[in-house]
Motif scaffolding. Structure first.
Motif, PDB file in Angstrom:
ATOM      1  N   GLY A   1     -23.150  21.878 -31.530  1.00 41.69           N
ATOM      2  CA  GLY A   1     -24.206  21.183 -31.331  1.00 41.69           C
ATOM      3  C   GLY A   1     -24.195  21.097 -29.941  1.00 41.69           C
ATOM      4  N   PHE A   2     -25.925  21.563 -29.021  1.00 44.79           N
ATOM      5  CA  PHE A   2     -26.039  21.550 -27.966  1.00 44.79           C
ATOM      6  C   PHE A   2     -27.142  20.607 -27.339  1.00 44.79           C
ATOM      7  N   PRO A   3     -27.380  20.711 -25.855  1.00 48.05           N
ATOM      8  CA  PRO A   3     -28.422  19.819 -26.031  1.00 48.05           C
ATOM      9  C   PRO A   3     -29.848  20.559 -25.532  1.00 48.05           C
ATOM     10  N   ALA A   4     -30.520  20.030 -25.575  1.00 49.87           N
ATOM     11  CA  ALA A   4     -31.754  20.543 -25.515  1.00 49.87           C
ATOM     12  C   ALA A   4     -33.222  19.871 -25.594  1.00 49.87           C
ATOM     13  N   ILE A   5     -34.327  20.398 -24.831  1.00 48.68           N
ATOM     14  CA  ILE A   5     -35.816  19.475 -24.747  1.00 48.68           C
ATOM     15  C   ILE A   5     -36.832  20.194 -25.340  1.00 48.68           C
ATOM     16  N   VAL A   6     -37.097  18.961 -25.196  1.00 43.51           N
ATOM     17  CA  VAL A   6     -38.825  20.294 -26.517  1.00 43.51           C
ATOM     18  C   VAL A   6     -39.786  19.417 -25.783  1.00 43.51           C
ATOM     19  N   ASP A   7     -41.220  20.571 -25.045  1.00 43.70           N
ATOM     20  CA  ASP A   7     -41.949  19.311 -24.195  1.00 43.70           C
ATOM     21  C   ASP A   7     -43.311  19.289 -25.498  1.00 43.70           C
ATOM     22  N   VAL A   8     -43.519  17.798 -25.670  1.00 44.24           N
ATOM     23  CA  VAL A   8     -44.302  17.427 -26.825  1.00 44.24           C
ATOM     24  C   VAL A   8     -45.981  17.136 -26.137  1.00 44.24           C
ATOM     25  N   SER A   9     -45.592  17.255 -24.145  1.00 45.11           N
ATOM     26  CA  SER A   9     -46.727  16.488 -23.880  1.00 45.11           C
ATOM     27  C   SER A   9     -48.293  18.063 -23.737  1.00 45.11           C
ATOM     28  N   PRO A  10     -49.310  17.326 -23.809  1.00 45.06           N
ATOM     29  CA  PRO A  10     -50.636  18.679 -23.242  1.00 45.06           C
ATOM     30  C   PRO A  10     -50.642  19.144 -22.258  1.00 45.06           C
ATOM     31  N   GLU A  11     -49.888  18.707 -21.281  1.00 45.11           N
ATOM     32  CA  GLU A  11     -49.589  18.869 -20.103  1.00 45.11           C
ATOM     33  C   GLU A  11     -47.915  19.933 -20.101  1.00 45.11           C
ATOM     34  N   THR A  12     -48.544  21.127 -19.276  1.00 43.78           N
ATOM     35  CA  THR A  12     -46.572  21.122 -19.402  1.00 43.78           C
ATOM     36  C   THR A  12     -45.909  19.945 -18.475  1.00 43.78           C
ATOM     37  N   GLY A  13     -44.775  20.062 -18.986  1.00 41.33           N
ATOM     38  CA  GLY A  13     -43.979  19.007 -18.048  1.00 41.33           C
ATOM     39  C   GLY A  13     -43.566  17.861 -17.612  1.00 41.33           C
ATOM     40  N   THR A  14     -44.653  17.054 -18.671  1.00 41.22           N
ATOM     41  CA  THR A  14     -44.791  15.829 -18.658  1.00 41.22           C
ATOM     42  C   THR A  14     -44.786  14.550 -19.722  1.00 41.22           C
ATOM     43  N   GLN A  15     -43.784  15.198 -20.817  1.00 40.70           N
ATOM     44  CA  GLN A  15     -43.546  14.390 -22.143  1.00 40.70           C
ATOM     45  C   GLN A  15     -41.913  14.894 -22.460  1.00 40.70           C
ATOM     46  N   ALA A  16     -41.407  15.266 -21.971  1.00 39.05           N
ATOM     47  CA  ALA A  16     -39.977  15.811 -22.448  1.00 39.05           C
ATOM     48  C   ALA A  16     -39.507  15.014 -23.817  1.00 39.05           C
ATOM     49  N   MET A  17     -38.521  15.738 -25.079  1.00 40.38           N
ATOM     50  CA  MET A  17     -38.493  14.981 -25.664  1.00 40.38           C
ATOM     51  C   MET A  17     -36.823  15.366 -25.255  1.00 40.38           C
ATOM     52  N   LEU A  18     -36.038  15.105 -25.831  1.00 43.03           N
ATOM     53  CA  LEU A  18     -34.607  15.176 -26.251  1.00 43.03           C
ATOM     54  C   LEU A  18     -34.419  15.976 -27.425  1.00 43.03           C
ATOM     55  N   ARG A  19     -33.133  16.511 -27.702  1.00 43.46           N
ATOM     56  CA  ARG A  19     -32.758  16.886 -29.277  1.00 43.46           C
ATOM     57  C   ARG A  19     -31.984  17.457 -29.067  1.00 43.46           C
ATOM     58  N   LEU A  20     -31.053  17.351 -30.344  1.00 43.79           N
ATOM     59  CA  LEU A  20     -29.412  18.066 -30.385  1.00 43.79           C
ATOM     60  C   LEU A  20     -30.238  19.063 -31.810  1.00 43.79           C
ATOM     61  N   VAL A  21     -29.661  20.614 -30.769  1.00 42.08           N
ATOM     62  CA  VAL A  21     -29.283  21.750 -32.241  1.00 42.08           C
ATOM     63  C   VAL A  21     -28.500  22.076 -32.105  1.00 42.08           C
ATOM     64  N   PHE A  22     -28.067  22.609 -33.345  1.00 40.12           N
ATOM     65  CA  PHE A  22     -26.638  23.071 -34.256  1.00 40.12           C
ATOM     66  C   PHE A  22     -26.867  24.591 -34.636  1.00 40.12           C
ATOM     67  N   GLY A  23     -25.982  25.520 -34.652  1.00 41.13           N
ATOM     68  CA  GLY A  23     -25.721  26.830 -35.675  1.00 41.13           C
ATOM     69  C   GLY A  23     -26.239  27.736 -35.424  1.00 41.13           C
ATOM     70  N   GLN A  24     -27.375  28.025 -35.796  1.00 43.95           N
ATOM     71  CA  GLN A  24     -28.462  29.151 -35.494  1.00 43.95           C
ATOM     72  C   GLN A  24     -30.047  28.522 -34.280  1.00 43.95           C
ATOM     73  N   HIS A  25     -29.796  27.649 -34.728  1.00 42.84           N
ATOM     74  CA  HIS A  25     -31.082  26.708 -33.647  1.00 42.84           C
ATOM     75  C   HIS A  25     -30.525  26.214 -31.792  1.00 42.84           C
ATOM     76  N   ALA A  26     -29.300  26.928 -32.032  1.00 40.90           N
ATOM     77  CA  ALA A  26     -28.532  26.859 -30.788  1.00 40.90           C
ATOM     78  C   ALA A  26     -28.577  27.866 -30.019  1.00 40.90           C
ATOM     79  N   TYR A  27     -29.115  29.316 -30.404  1.00 40.59           N
ATOM     80  CA  TYR A  27     -29.144  31.024 -29.772  1.00 40.59           C
ATOM     81  C   TYR A  27     -31.009  30.621 -29.869  1.00 40.59           C
ATOM     82  N   GLN A  28     -31.121  30.826 -28.334  1.00 38.72           N
ATOM     83  CA  GLN A  28     -32.589  31.201 -27.948  1.00 38.72           C
ATOM     84  C   GLN A  28     -32.568  33.241 -27.620  1.00 38.72           C
TER      85      GLN A  28
END
Length: 103
Positions: free
Chosen positions: A22-49
């Motif tokens: 697993g790897f640490p990731a951040i999802v920006d769920v805000s209407p404006e970039t960079g204002t509301q980051a949500m933490l996630r952990l991603v695994f397997g294929q999702h860990a490769y961008q």
């Protein structure tokens, strides 16, 4: 669901994630970039961008892999904890939930 445990120790969280690839990731769920980051952990294929993805705005619902230091900074600022399934012999559960720490 089996018993769960709550993790707040950085090394315990890193170890838990690493043992499940697993790897640490951040999802920006805000209407404006960079204002509301949500933490996630991603695994397997999702860990490769995929570097060949079409360009999209930063906050278009995707996630960004980040360094643990950045992830833990938000984790601690928001007083969060990682709830995971208790270890069972012969099983490696990926169940996890990021929650607010109890007061």
């Amino acid at each position: 669901m089996a018993d769960t445990i709550m993790l707040t120790d950085h090394e315990a969280i890193r170890s838990w994630a690493a043992s499940r690839a697993g790897f640490p990731a951040i999802v920006d769920v805000s209407p404006e970039t960079g204002t509301q980051a949500m933490l996630r952990l991603v695994f397997g294929q999702h860990a490769y961008q995929d570097q060949d993805q079409a360009e999209r705005p930063v906050n278009a619902g995707g996630y960004e892999l980040v360094e643990w230091d950045e992830w833990f900074k938000l984790f601690d600022e928001r007083q969060l904890a990682l709830v995971v399934a208790a270890e069972q012999p012969g099983r490696r559960e990926q169940f996890h939930e990021i929650v607010r720490r109890p007061a």
